[in-house]
Design a protein around this motif. Structure first.
Motif, PDB file in Angstrom:
ATOM      1  N   LYS A   8       0.841  -1.190   0.000  1.00 35.32           N
ATOM      2  CA  LYS A   8       0.000   0.000   0.000  1.00 35.32           C
ATOM      3  C   LYS A   8       0.878   1.243   0.000  1.00 35.32           C
ATOM      4  N   LEU A   9       0.371   2.291  -0.657  1.00 35.50           N
ATOM      5  CA  LEU A   9       1.100   3.543  -0.788  1.00 35.50           C
ATOM      6  C   LEU A   9       0.136   4.699  -0.634  1.00 35.50           C
ATOM      7  N   VAL A  10       0.617   5.782  -0.034  1.00 36.29           N
ATOM      8  CA  VAL A  10      -0.170   7.011   0.017  1.00 36.29           C
ATOM      9  C   VAL A  10       0.072   7.764  -1.288  1.00 36.29           C
ATOM     10  N   LEU A  11      -1.006   8.282  -1.874  1.00 38.31           N
ATOM     11  CA  LEU A  11      -0.903   9.070  -3.092  1.00 38.31           C
ATOM     12  C   LEU A  11      -1.111  10.542  -2.770  1.00 38.31           C
ATOM     13  N   ALA A  12      -0.118  11.359  -3.093  1.00 36.63           N
ATOM     14  CA  ALA A  12      -0.196  12.795  -2.839  1.00 36.63           C
ATOM     15  C   ALA A  12      -0.968  13.466  -3.970  1.00 36.63           C
ATOM     16  N   SER A  13      -2.277  13.337  -3.926  1.00 39.75           N
ATOM     17  CA  SER A  13      -3.137  13.966  -4.931  1.00 39.75           C
ATOM     18  C   SER A  13      -4.541  14.134  -4.369  1.00 39.75           C
ATOM     19  N   SER A  14      -5.209  15.186  -4.823  1.00 43.66           N
ATOM     20  CA  SER A  14      -6.611  15.416  -4.461  1.00 43.66           C
ATOM     21  C   SER A  14      -7.507  15.392  -5.696  1.00 43.66           C
ATOM     22  N   ASN A  15      -6.937  15.023  -6.837  1.00 39.84           N
ATOM     23  CA  ASN A  15      -7.683  14.980  -8.095  1.00 39.84           C
ATOM     24  C   ASN A  15      -8.407  13.638  -8.196  1.00 39.84           C
ATOM     25  N   PRO A  16      -9.739  13.615  -8.098  1.00 41.75           N
ATOM     26  CA  PRO A  16     -10.471  12.346  -8.057  1.00 41.75           C
ATOM     27  C   PRO A  16     -10.283  11.485  -9.292  1.00 41.75           C
ATOM     28  N   LYS A  17     -10.180  12.104 -10.481  1.00 42.13           N
ATOM     29  CA  LYS A  17     -10.009  11.318 -11.694  1.00 42.13           C
ATOM     30  C   LYS A  17      -8.603  10.739 -11.783  1.00 42.13           C
ATOM     31  N   LYS A  18      -7.616  11.502 -11.322  1.00 41.25           N
ATOM     32  CA  LYS A  18      -6.244  10.986 -11.298  1.00 41.25           C
ATOM     33  C   LYS A  18      -6.128   9.859 -10.265  1.00 41.25           C
ATOM     34  N   ILE A  19      -6.757  10.040  -9.121  1.00 44.10           N
ATOM     35  CA  ILE A  19      -6.743   9.006  -8.079  1.00 44.10           C
ATOM     36  C   ILE A  19      -7.323   7.705  -8.611  1.00 44.10           C
ATOM     37  N   ARG A  20      -8.421   7.816  -9.352  1.00 45.04           N
ATOM     38  CA  ARG A  20      -9.048   6.621  -9.910  1.00 45.04           C
ATOM     39  C   ARG A  20      -8.104   5.892 -10.857  1.00 45.04           C
ATOM     40  N   GLU A  21      -7.390   6.648 -11.703  1.00 40.05           N
ATOM     41  CA  GLU A  21      -6.441   6.027 -12.622  1.00 40.05           C
ATOM     42  C   GLU A  21      -5.342   5.301 -11.854  1.00 40.05           C
ATOM     43  N   PHE A  22      -4.796   5.948 -10.835  1.00 44.85           N
ATOM     44  CA  PHE A  22      -3.754   5.314 -10.029  1.00 44.85           C
ATOM     45  C   PHE A  22      -4.277   4.039  -9.374  1.00 44.85           C
ATOM     46  N   MET A  23      -5.470   4.119  -8.799  1.00 41.13           N
ATOM     47  CA  MET A  23      -6.046   2.947  -8.131  1.00 41.13           C
ATOM     48  C   MET A  23      -6.235   1.787  -9.112  1.00 41.13           C
ATOM     49  N   ASP A  24      -6.753   2.104 -10.298  1.00 35.02           N
ATOM     50  CA  ASP A  24      -6.997   1.061 -11.297  1.00 35.02           C
ATOM     51  C   ASP A  24      -5.706   0.368 -11.721  1.00 35.02           C
ATOM     52  N   ILE A  25      -4.674   1.157 -11.982  1.00 38.78           N
ATOM     53  CA  ILE A  25      -3.420   0.578 -12.473  1.00 38.78           C
ATOM     54  C   ILE A  25      -2.678  -0.165 -11.367  1.00 38.78           C
ATOM     55  N   PHE A  26      -2.587   0.436 -10.172  1.00 44.66           N
ATOM     56  CA  PHE A  26      -1.864  -0.210  -9.078  1.00 44.66           C
ATOM     57  C   PHE A  26      -2.580  -1.452  -8.570  1.00 44.66           C
ATOM     58  N   SER A  27      -3.906  -1.476  -8.660  1.00 40.81           N
ATOM     59  CA  SER A  27      -4.650  -2.638  -8.160  1.00 40.81           C
ATOM     60  C   SER A  27      -4.287  -3.903  -8.926  1.00 40.81           C
ATOM     61  N   LYS A  28      -3.905  -3.742 -10.189  1.00 34.84           N
ATOM     62  CA  LYS A  28      -3.510  -4.899 -10.995  1.00 34.84           C
ATOM     63  C   LYS A  28      -2.183  -5.478 -10.519  1.00 34.84           C
ATOM     64  N   LYS A  29      -1.463  -4.703  -9.716  1.00 33.74           N
ATOM     65  CA  LYS A  29      -0.192  -5.177  -9.130  1.00 33.74           C
ATOM     66  C   LYS A  29      -0.365  -5.494  -7.641  1.00 33.74           C
ATOM     67  N   ASN A  30      -1.621  -5.543  -7.197  1.00 31.81           N
ATOM     68  CA  ASN A  30      -1.946  -5.835  -5.795  1.00 31.81           C
ATOM     69  C   ASN A  30      -1.344  -4.818  -4.827  1.00 31.81           C
ATOM     70  N   ILE A  31      -1.319  -3.568  -5.269  1.00 30.69           N
ATOM     71  CA  ILE A  31      -0.865  -2.473  -4.409  1.00 30.69           C
ATOM     72  C   ILE A  31      -2.043  -1.535  -4.181  1.00 30.69           C
ATOM     73  N   HIS A  32      -2.360  -1.301  -2.918  1.00 31.08           N
ATOM     74  CA  HIS A  32      -3.505  -0.476  -2.545  1.00 31.08           C
ATOM     75  C   HIS A  32      -3.072   0.983  -2.425  1.00 31.08           C
ATOM     76  N   ILE A  33      -3.810   1.879  -3.101  1.00 23.26           N
ATOM     77  CA  ILE A  33      -3.516   3.306  -3.075  1.00 23.26           C
ATOM     78  C   ILE A  33      -4.436   4.002  -2.068  1.00 23.26           C
ATOM     79  N   ILE A  34      -3.831   4.799  -1.184  1.00 21.41           N
ATOM     80  CA  ILE A  34      -4.583   5.566  -0.191  1.00 21.41           C
ATOM     81  C   ILE A  34      -4.431   7.052  -0.524  1.00 21.41           C
ATOM     82  N   PRO A  35      -5.505   7.722  -0.931  1.00 19.52           N
ATOM     83  CA  PRO A  35      -5.399   9.161  -1.240  1.00 19.52           C
ATOM     84  C   PRO A  35      -5.057   9.977   0.004  1.00 19.52           C
ATOM     85  N   GLN A  36      -4.356  11.076  -0.185  1.00 21.80           N
ATOM     86  CA  GLN A  36      -3.974  11.929   0.940  1.00 21.80           C
ATOM     87  C   GLN A  36      -5.183  12.463   1.688  1.00 21.80           C
ATOM     88  N   SER A  37      -6.341  12.529   1.021  1.00 24.36           N
ATOM     89  CA  SER A  37      -7.546  13.036   1.675  1.00 24.36           C
ATOM     90  C   SER A  37      -7.976  12.178   2.848  1.00 24.36           C
TER      91      SER A  37
END
Length: 202
Positions: A8-37
């Motif tokens: 799991k990694l914290v993502l330094a972003s508040s952009n919801p569409k960018k967060i979604r892209e990161f989550m989609d791509i990282f999830s395929k590598k079994n890495i969970h993205i946690i938005p800074q919010s």
């Protein structure tokens, strides 16, 4: 810390569409993205003149407040005929308020390309990984996506300049692609996959 074991990694972003892209791509590598919010952290101001400096600043800001491994991205659109503008100013190219900024940015871009034949452009994504606030050796990756700018917008997916960013080899704009199609070729997915490879090989 063995970073290859990170799931799991914290993502330094508040952009919801960018967060979604990161989550989609990282999830395929079994890495969970946690938005800074999730930590109540606001976005730091981008005050530098390069993508990499802005990304490092954002990552350091968030990892300092969470003390957790953090990734941050700075990205933009670079247009050949405009001396690589809007570049680092892509998100704030126009002065319109945030809720209508994508439309305003695109309108200004097309206006500035009036009577210009060269429409070549590229998206660039710089992603930085910091293990902790004092990490002396951040991992940095880069991705680029080449295309051209068209006057008429097409497609409702994506965000930013995607409706005007045309991919000749696909015969459509990025905004006309599905999320799965975009995530296979985008500048962001290229940078993310490079970053994951670097992390796993450390």
């Amino acid at each position: 810390m063995e970073i290859r074991k990170i799931n799991k990694l914290v993502l330094a972003s508040s952009n919801p569409k960018k967060i979604r892209e990161f989550m989609d791509i990282f999830s395929k590598k079994n890495i969970h993205i946690i938005p800074q919010s999730k930590f109540g952290i606001d976005t730091v101001n981008e005050k530098h003149i390069t993508f990499v400096e802005n990304a490092i600043e954002k990552a350091r800001h968030v990892t300092r407040l969470t003390n957790l491994p953090t990734i941050a991205e700075d990205s933009g659109l670079c247009v050949d005929a405009l001396d690589n503008y809007p570049g680092i100013f892509s998100a704030r190219y126009s002065s319109l308020e945030k809720q209508n900024r994508d439309i305003s940015n695109n309108n200004l871009l097309i206006k500035n390309l009036t009577n210009i034949d060269n429409r070549k452009a590229y998206y660039i994504s710089i992603i930085v990984f910091l293990r902790n606030p004092n990490d002396p050796t951040p991992i940095i990756s880069e991705g680029k996506l080449y295309g051209e700018i068209v006057n008429e917008p097409s497609g409702t997916n994506g965000f930013g300049y995607d409706p005007h960013f045309y991919m000749p080899e696909f015969g459509k704009t990025v905004a006309s692609m599905s999320m799965d199609e975009k995530n296979l070729i985008s500048h962001r997915s290229i940078a993310i996959n490079k970053l994951i490879d670097n992390i796993m090989n450390k």
